[in-house]
Motif scaffolding. Sequence first.
Motif, PDB file in Angstrom:
ATOM      1  N   ALA A 245       0.834  -1.197   0.000  1.00  0.00           N
ATOM      2  CA  ALA A 245       0.000   0.000   0.000  1.00  0.00           C
ATOM      3  C   ALA A 245       0.874   1.254   0.000  1.00  0.00           C
ATOM      4  CB  ALA A 245      -0.938   0.001   1.205  1.00  0.00           C
ATOM      5  N   ARG A 246       1.958   1.213   0.769  1.00  0.00           N
ATOM      6  CA  ARG A 246       2.887   2.350   0.761  1.00  0.00           C
ATOM      7  C   ARG A 246       3.530   2.515  -0.617  1.00  0.00           C
ATOM      8  NH1 ARG A 246       8.078   2.341   1.034  1.00  0.00           N
ATOM      9  NH2 ARG A 246       8.199   0.208   1.874  1.00  0.00           N
ATOM     10  N   ILE A 247       3.942   1.397  -1.203  1.00  0.00           N
ATOM     11  CA  ILE A 247       4.555   1.452  -2.535  1.00  0.00           C
ATOM     12  C   ILE A 247       3.558   1.997  -3.555  1.00  0.00           C
ATOM     13  CG2 ILE A 247       5.417  -0.002  -4.421  1.00  0.00           C
ATOM     14  CD1 ILE A 247       6.642  -1.822  -2.259  1.00  0.00           C
ATOM     15  N   GLY A 248       2.313   1.567  -3.454  1.00  0.00           N
ATOM     16  CA  GLY A 248       1.291   2.042  -4.376  1.00  0.00           C
ATOM     17  C   GLY A 248       1.052   3.532  -4.247  1.00  0.00           C
ATOM     18  N   MET A 249       1.038   4.035  -3.031  1.00  0.00           N
ATOM     19  CA  MET A 249       0.831   5.473  -2.821  1.00  0.00           C
ATOM     20  C   MET A 249       2.025   6.267  -3.340  1.00  0.00           C
ATOM     21  SD  MET A 249      -1.074   7.917  -1.950  1.00  0.00           S
ATOM     22  CE  MET A 249      -2.408   6.993  -1.158  1.00  0.00           C
ATOM     23  N   GLU A 250       3.232   5.787  -3.071  1.00  0.00           N
ATOM     24  CA  GLU A 250       4.431   6.474  -3.564  1.00  0.00           C
ATOM     25  C   GLU A 250       4.464   6.487  -5.085  1.00  0.00           C
ATOM     26  OE1 GLU A 250       7.566   4.334  -1.708  1.00  0.00           O
ATOM     27  OE2 GLU A 250       7.341   5.340   0.241  1.00  0.00           O
ATOM     28  N   ALA A 251       4.057   5.389  -5.701  1.00  0.00           N
ATOM     29  CA  ALA A 251       4.015   5.331  -7.162  1.00  0.00           C
ATOM     30  C   ALA A 251       2.987   6.313  -7.715  1.00  0.00           C
ATOM     31  CB  ALA A 251       3.696   3.913  -7.618  1.00  0.00           C
ATOM     32  N   PHE A 252       1.857   6.428  -7.034  1.00  0.00           N
ATOM     33  CA  PHE A 252       0.823   7.366  -7.457  1.00  0.00           C
ATOM     34  C   PHE A 252       1.337   8.802  -7.384  1.00  0.00           C
ATOM     35  CE2 PHE A 252      -2.607  10.243  -6.046  1.00  0.00           C
ATOM     36  CZ  PHE A 252      -3.397  10.223  -7.183  1.00  0.00           C
ATOM     37  N   LEU A 253       1.986   9.139  -6.279  1.00  0.00           N
ATOM     38  CA  LEU A 253       2.462  10.503  -6.102  1.00  0.00           C
ATOM     39  C   LEU A 253       3.595  10.855  -7.059  1.00  0.00           C
ATOM     40  CD1 LEU A 253       2.389  10.689  -2.200  1.00  0.00           C
ATOM     41  CD2 LEU A 253       0.781  11.751  -3.805  1.00  0.00           C
ATOM     42  N   SER A 254       4.445   9.874  -7.347  1.00  0.00           N
ATOM     43  CA  SER A 254       5.588  10.125  -8.234  1.00  0.00           C
ATOM     44  C   SER A 254       5.268   9.858  -9.701  1.00  0.00           C
ATOM     45  CB  SER A 254       6.778   9.259  -7.812  1.00  0.00           C
ATOM     46  OG  SER A 254       6.480   7.883  -7.996  1.00  0.00           O
ATOM     47  N   ARG A 255       4.083   9.290  -9.934  1.00  0.00           N
ATOM     48  CA  ARG A 255       3.653   8.924 -11.293  1.00  0.00           C
ATOM     49  C   ARG A 255       4.642   7.970 -11.961  1.00  0.00           C
ATOM     50  NH1 ARG A 255       0.881  14.472 -13.799  1.00  0.00           N
ATOM     51  NH2 ARG A 255      -0.454  14.862 -11.994  1.00  0.00           N
ATOM     52  N   GLN A 256       5.150   7.047 -11.138  1.00  0.00           N
ATOM     53  CA  GLN A 256       6.049   6.010 -11.618  1.00  0.00           C
ATOM     54  C   GLN A 256       5.387   4.639 -11.430  1.00  0.00           C
ATOM     55  OE1 GLN A 256       9.092   6.576 -13.106  1.00  0.00           O
ATOM     56  NE2 GLN A 256       8.488   8.742 -12.978  1.00  0.00           N
ATOM     57  N   PRO A 257       5.745   3.661 -12.242  1.00  0.00           N
ATOM     58  CA  PRO A 257       5.169   2.324 -12.056  1.00  0.00           C
ATOM     59  C   PRO A 257       5.548   1.761 -10.685  1.00  0.00           C
ATOM     60  CG  PRO A 257       6.273   2.507 -14.191  1.00  0.00           C
ATOM     61  CD  PRO A 257       6.645   3.734 -13.410  1.00  0.00           C
ATOM     62  N   ALA A 258       4.622   1.053 -10.094  1.00  0.00           N
ATOM     63  CA  ALA A 258       4.871   0.441  -8.786  1.00  0.00           C
ATOM     64  C   ALA A 258       5.500  -0.930  -8.957  1.00  0.00           C
ATOM     65  CB  ALA A 258       3.552   0.296  -8.022  1.00  0.00           C
ATOM     66  N   ALA A 259       6.492  -1.222  -8.111  1.00  0.00           N
ATOM     67  CA  ALA A 259       7.121  -2.543  -8.088  1.00  0.00           C
ATOM     68  C   ALA A 259       6.709  -3.212  -6.781  1.00  0.00           C
ATOM     69  CB  ALA A 259       8.641  -2.429  -8.181  1.00  0.00           C
ATOM     70  N   PHE A 260       5.589  -3.881  -6.798  1.00  0.00           N
ATOM     71  CA  PHE A 260       5.015  -4.468  -5.572  1.00  0.00           C
ATOM     72  C   PHE A 260       5.828  -5.655  -5.092  1.00  0.00           C
ATOM     73  CE2 PHE A 260       1.269  -2.395  -7.552  1.00  0.00           C
ATOM     74  CZ  PHE A 260       0.998  -1.496  -6.519  1.00  0.00           C
ATOM     75  N   GLN A 261       5.814  -5.853  -3.778  1.00  0.00           N
ATOM     76  CA  GLN A 261       6.631  -6.897  -3.158  1.00  0.00           C
ATOM     77  C   GLN A 261       5.808  -8.040  -2.584  1.00  0.00           C
ATOM     78  OE1 GLN A 261       9.125  -5.020  -0.215  1.00  0.00           O
ATOM     79  NE2 GLN A 261       9.855  -3.440  -1.622  1.00  0.00           N
ATOM     80  N   GLY A 262       4.517  -7.858  -2.500  1.00  0.00           N
ATOM     81  CA  GLY A 262       3.683  -8.875  -1.888  1.00  0.00           C
ATOM     82  C   GLY A 262       3.784  -8.906  -0.373  1.00  0.00           C
ATOM     83  N   ARG A 263       4.109  -7.742   0.211  1.00  0.00           N
ATOM     84  CA  ARG A 263       4.223  -7.645   1.675  1.00  0.00           C
ATOM     85  C   ARG A 263       3.422  -6.430   2.176  1.00  0.00           C
ATOM     86  NH1 ARG A 263       8.904  -6.271   3.593  1.00  0.00           N
ATOM     87  NH2 ARG A 263       9.976  -5.647   1.683  1.00  0.00           N
TER      88      ARG A 263
END
Length: 263
Positions: A245-263
């Motif tokens: 969820a943190r990675i997804g929010m950071e990706a949204f704010l930076s407009r970069q693709p998210a690299a999810f970790q499954g954690r």
Amino acid sequence: MTTEDLRVVTERRGHLLLIGLNRPEKRNAADFAMLQQLALAYGELERDPELRVGVVHALGEHFTAGLDLADVGPRLGPDGIDIVPEGGINPWQVDGTALTKPVVIAVQGTCLTLGIELMLASDIVVAAESTRFGQIEVSRGILPFGGATIRFPRAAGWGNAMRWLLTGDMFDVREAHRMGLVQEIVPNGRELHRAIELAERIAAQAPLAVQATLASARTALRDGPAAAEAELQPALARLAGSTDARIGMEAFLSRQPAAFQGR
């Protein structure tokens, strides 16, 4: 196990597990060995945290001619048949154990009986334009025991399901699509390519969120809307505290693709 004994072949491709029926000389008719090996492949998909999506397909011209009754029939006992070895999961998920990860399935040629039931137990189905289907158990003196009596009416509506379940007639891919058994029709030979594309799109999303979405939808179907509604807020709270969820929010704010970790 020798190559000749491999009724199911698997291939890891990134976060995908490709699961291939491998008895093309028999139109992928499922003998007991294939049923057990397929269950073990599903178990591998479930256990490995690096695997996020399964892709089921078949080698050769046909998806499956159904059950190899000559091999499986003598194994039927008073309680039916147990096809799940230690470490496996019933691919048709009719024994109370459900896969927590999504499965995309690619079908072609002839797809009979347990093949349709495998589609119904999966999440997205891609079919070649010439695929032919048949739920023909009543023509063999048995009933569908892989979930068709449960899932076919739910997917297609009562009358649509009974039209094919009770007659054993064959139907084409357009009818399968009309009833909701198939989500996409593609040119012959493109079905596996398209199924992999869809699986990769799913695998690129947050795995815990994908699994929670799948679980919520299944709860609604199995236990009703109220049961699913009761779990929505707790599930959201669990996901909101995840690394993804943190990675997804950071990706949204930076407009970069998210690299999810499954954690």
